[in-house]
Write an enzyme that holds these catalytic residues in place. Sequence first.
Site, PDB file in Angstrom:
ATOM      1  N   VAL A 152      46.979  49.593  37.156  1.00 52.89           N
ATOM      2  CA  VAL A 152      47.085  51.020  37.449  1.00 52.89           C
ATOM      3  C   VAL A 152      48.480  51.482  37.046  1.00 52.89           C
ATOM      4  O   VAL A 152      49.469  50.828  37.368  1.00 52.89           O
ATOM      5  CB  VAL A 152      46.867  51.291  38.954  1.00 52.89           C
ATOM      6  CG1 VAL A 152      46.908  52.785  39.238  1.00 52.89           C
ATOM      7  CG2 VAL A 152      45.542  50.717  39.411  1.00 52.89           C
ATOM      8  N   LYS A 183      43.967  54.355  36.023  1.00 54.09           N
ATOM      9  CA  LYS A 183      43.380  53.039  36.239  1.00 54.09           C
ATOM     10  C   LYS A 183      42.806  52.604  34.905  1.00 54.09           C
ATOM     11  O   LYS A 183      41.944  53.275  34.350  1.00 54.09           O
ATOM     12  CB  LYS A 183      42.221  53.181  37.217  1.00 54.09           C
ATOM     13  CG  LYS A 183      42.308  52.313  38.426  1.00 54.09           C
ATOM     14  CD  LYS A 183      40.993  52.431  39.163  1.00 54.09           C
ATOM     15  CE  LYS A 183      41.154  52.121  40.618  1.00 54.09           C
ATOM     16  NZ  LYS A 183      39.872  52.226  41.303  1.00 54.09           N
ATOM     17  N   GLY A 219      44.659  46.865  40.151  1.00 48.17           N
ATOM     18  CA  GLY A 219      43.496  47.215  40.943  1.00 48.17           C
ATOM     19  C   GLY A 219      42.394  46.209  40.744  1.00 48.17           C
ATOM     20  O   GLY A 219      42.582  45.202  40.067  1.00 48.17           O
ATOM     21  N   GLY A 229      41.537  46.257  36.872  1.00 49.02           N
ATOM     22  CA  GLY A 229      42.568  46.362  35.860  1.00 49.02           C
ATOM     23  C   GLY A 229      43.841  46.959  36.430  1.00 49.02           C
ATOM     24  O   GLY A 229      43.900  47.316  37.606  1.00 49.02           O
ATOM     25  N   ASP A 279      34.004  48.928  50.581  1.00 48.09           N
ATOM     26  CA  ASP A 279      35.247  48.171  50.426  1.00 48.09           C
ATOM     27  C   ASP A 279      36.428  48.923  51.040  1.00 48.09           C
ATOM     28  O   ASP A 279      37.482  49.071  50.444  1.00 48.09           O
ATOM     29  CB  ASP A 279      35.508  47.863  48.952  1.00 48.09           C
ATOM     30  CG  ASP A 279      36.515  46.718  48.776  1.00 48.09           C
ATOM     31  OD1 ASP A 279      36.760  45.994  49.759  1.00 48.09           O
ATOM     32  OD2 ASP A 279      37.053  46.566  47.672  1.00 48.09           O
TER      33      ASP A 279
END
Length: 827
Positions: free
Chosen positions: A523, A537, A518, A521, A634
């Site tokens: 997932v 996550k 992700g 970091g 986003d």
Amino acid sequence: MGGFTILFFSSTLLSIFITSAAVDTITQAQSIDDGETIVSAGGDFELGFFSPGSSENRYLGIWYKKISTGTVVWVADRDVPLNDSSGILKLDERGTLVLLNKANMTIWSSNSSRSVQSPVAQLLDTGNLVVRNENDSDPENFLWQSFDYPGDTFLPGMKYGKNLITGLDSYLTSWKSTDDPSTGDFTNRLDPRGFPQMFLKEGSVVTFRSGPWNGLRFSGMPNLKPNSIYTFHFVLNQKEIYYTYELINSSVVTRMVLSPNGVLQDYTWIDRRQGWLLYLTAQMDNCDRYALCGAYGSCDINNSPACGCLKGFVPKHPNDWNVADWSGGCVRRTRLNCQNGDGFLKYPGVKLPDTQDSWFNMTMNLKECKMKCLKNCNCTAYANSDIRNGGSGCVLWFGNLIDIREYNENGQDLYVRMAASELEEYESSDQKKLVKIIVIPIGLAGLILLVIFVILHVLKRKRLKKKAPLGEVTMGHNPERDHTNESEKEDLELPLFDFDTIAEATDNFSRSNKLGQGGFGPVYKGMLRGGQEIAVKRLSKNSRQGLDEFKNEVLCIAKLQHRNLVKLLGYCIQYEEKMLIYEYMPNKSLNSFIFDQTQSMLLDWPKRFHIIKGIARGLLYLHQDSRLRIIHRDLKASNILLDQEMNPKISDFGMARSFEENETEANTTRVVGTYGYMSPEYAVDGLFSVKSDVYSFGVLVLEIVSGKRNRGFCDPDHHLNLLGHAWRLYRKGRSIELTDASIQQSCNPLEVLQSIHVGLLCVQQSPDDRPSMSSVVMMLGSEIALPQPREPGFFVARRMIEAADSSSGIYEPCSVNDITVTFLAAR
Ligand SMILES: *[C@@H]1O[C@H](CO)[C@@H](O)[C@H](O)[C@H]1NC(C)=O
Ligand SMILES: *[C@@H]1O[C@H](CO)[C@@H](O)[C@H](O)[C@H]1NC(C)=O
Ligand SMILES: *[C@@H]1O[C@H](CO)[C@@H](O)[C@H](O)[C@H]1NC(C)=O
Ligand SMILES: *[C@@H]1O[C@H](CO)[C@@H](O)[C@H](O)[C@H]1NC(C)=O
Ligand SMILES: *[C@@H]1O[C@H](CO)[C@@H](O)[C@H](O)[C@H]1NC(C)=O
Ligand SMILES: *[C@@H]1O[C@H](CO)[C@@H](O)[C@H](O)[C@H]1NC(C)=O
Ligand SMILES: *[C@@H]1O[C@H](CO)[C@@H](O)[C@H](O)[C@H]1NC(C)=O
């Protein structure tokens, strides 16, 4: 001859066997005309004349025979095509292969320094065309071999590098295009200077550096790992330097190719139905662009922006740096003082910097290496040359350190020279950290972190409140409520998970449980003791940006509840770990369906329309109906997750911002979002509002209908992106042609046209021309007449993207890289 003919007619099978078994060689008496071929003994490869793709030129080449894909692995006369079928390949008496055209002119020849009594040319089962003496099949004695002169393909058994005795230099050169094997712009070649490494260049400009060999792999190719397909080796001695690989099972077909757009790719053949599997690409992401962050910069793809300076260094040109031009790199905050005992700071898990100005010794140990570096005032860094068995050997760098990046896995240690004063600062802070971890009982540490987290958050919020009308998302946008501490407590009423519980649920964050990477970091998938499936996550350590996003997401989504938003089950802050725990979405994300040829079959039109409406409702909730009123910032296909019933759930609130009721827009200098989904006013001026989400939604709708990515959209007829293409078709009254082929059966043309129309309205240049989400929901729910859209706002966006990030598309003109990016708005 007569006997042969009879055989041929009596048994086709046998005749194939005989012809292919018999003819893998050319002797002096023989030649090959266009139309004739020779086939290697085991039937793996074939040599003859061919026309690539849609080209009509004829070339002499070698291709796979058994899998008959038309995949060419070598071309003799790549820059001198024949324009008719008059080509003839002959072996002359000196053992030279010559390719003649109609006028008997030699257009290509193999040349060898020696000559032998009775030369033959033979096509081997490795794909190697060799010239040798008839009675001598020792590879050492080959007069010539095509493996020494590769084109764009590196086959198992080839040596890829330099022979220091003969000067032979074997390297890859891309084709111009898939239809044109002539010498393209890209080369991938061994650079023997310093500690040898491979350079991928476009013309004379380096675009990617594999890094030096570290005993296990190239330092810049962490995903080159032991595998079940091939073994690989690097040889470095007085005579030669090369890389090679060998098949573990010779019936597996694999090849490495330098594509016409400069990407190094490993392919493995699966079967006729599935074709070539892209097994590995050398370049993984933007951080692999050579020297992206300049001298003493370091690239970390988990950060946003990805470029940072090494510790103790600051941007050389802060103004450029702040607008995402990192090429100037960084400079030391404190000058070195060689006499006064400089020291070294260790960087674990990195790609070693460019070694062209380096020195190495394979027998020294790390201590000797350090001493050697310390003694030479020009030495800027050192590292082990071989990381196997705890590390051995020594590499020293002189001059600037360029092209460093950080890896999540398979990086190595680099020791960078620093002024003693700087060093103290970093060392002591490291030690303090250590003390904290060791001395304080672990549960307590977790508690303290939590407290710090709360305090930081309170401080930050107070600060933000003063500064900006739009804070990061916090509970209670309502000023009256803001004074109370109640809201703080409420922030954290979300269940706190124990680290061990999560570790157990995810099988210790095993690789097989990893779902993807992700924004901040990896997932992981997990299963709690009770059987509930979760998605975890995990925030990458050292990710500054990630920490902010983490906090933002906890505070934001914990307060939201809607069937079209992903549900946060809890979080975990313990040891130095920070994690978010979500409900698990078995069907992953929307982009794994709509952009995938086979998966897209599973999403027929009714499902897609259901998804479009679901996203619209989720977004309407965020914009209008939730307690916080949120701009997502986003929205993109990879952030839409699908549950068991293919209900869409908006996810990833790391960038989200809340806004007050009476505010309609705000601006930021830090633009975060994803190319292809960002509205022009946001990308260019940093202005965001609910209408920038509407823009992203519009892009998403057109992608869902067409099955094509906006960014990376290619049409042979024009250079427009998906929006431009949709607009073009709309104006011609041919909107329906935008429909993805895989839903043409199931589609309801009225709904499709309505969706495209709404999509186009959402992507209008001016935010005021875009409908609100409540209008969108209404428009999608009925067949009311809609206003005429105007030209979508994408031309500006495109220019902007090219200016701000020349990287967009470095790998492919049709790049599909939809990583969330941050940059500063050019205002
Ligand atoms: C084919 O190429 C030759 C030179 O190699 C040239 O003289 C001739 O005109 C070309 N023929 C055609 C039809 O282009
Ligand atoms: C090419 O060479 C062959 C034999 O060497 C000869 O028969 C033929 O006439 C030549 N063709 C031309 C155009 O010179
Ligand atoms: C082979 O040909 C190249 C040019 O095409 C030439 O530079 C080289 O010296 C030749 N090598 C030999 C061994 O004849
Ligand atoms: C191959 O034949 C040549 C003579 O034609 C001879 O000199 C040579 O020793 C032979 N080599 C081998 C490996 O048999
Ligand atoms: C090699 O691969 C083939 C086909 O994939 C398979 O049938 C064969 O058993 C494999 N051989 C070995 C030794 O693994
Ligand atoms: C490499 O280091 C070893 C041990 O320090 C030394 O004996 C050797 O001479 C060095 N080799 C070179 C080429 O400097
Ligand atoms: C360091 O570099 C400078 C300039 O490149 C050079 O003149 C000097 O000899 C070098 N010193 C050492 C010890 O290599």
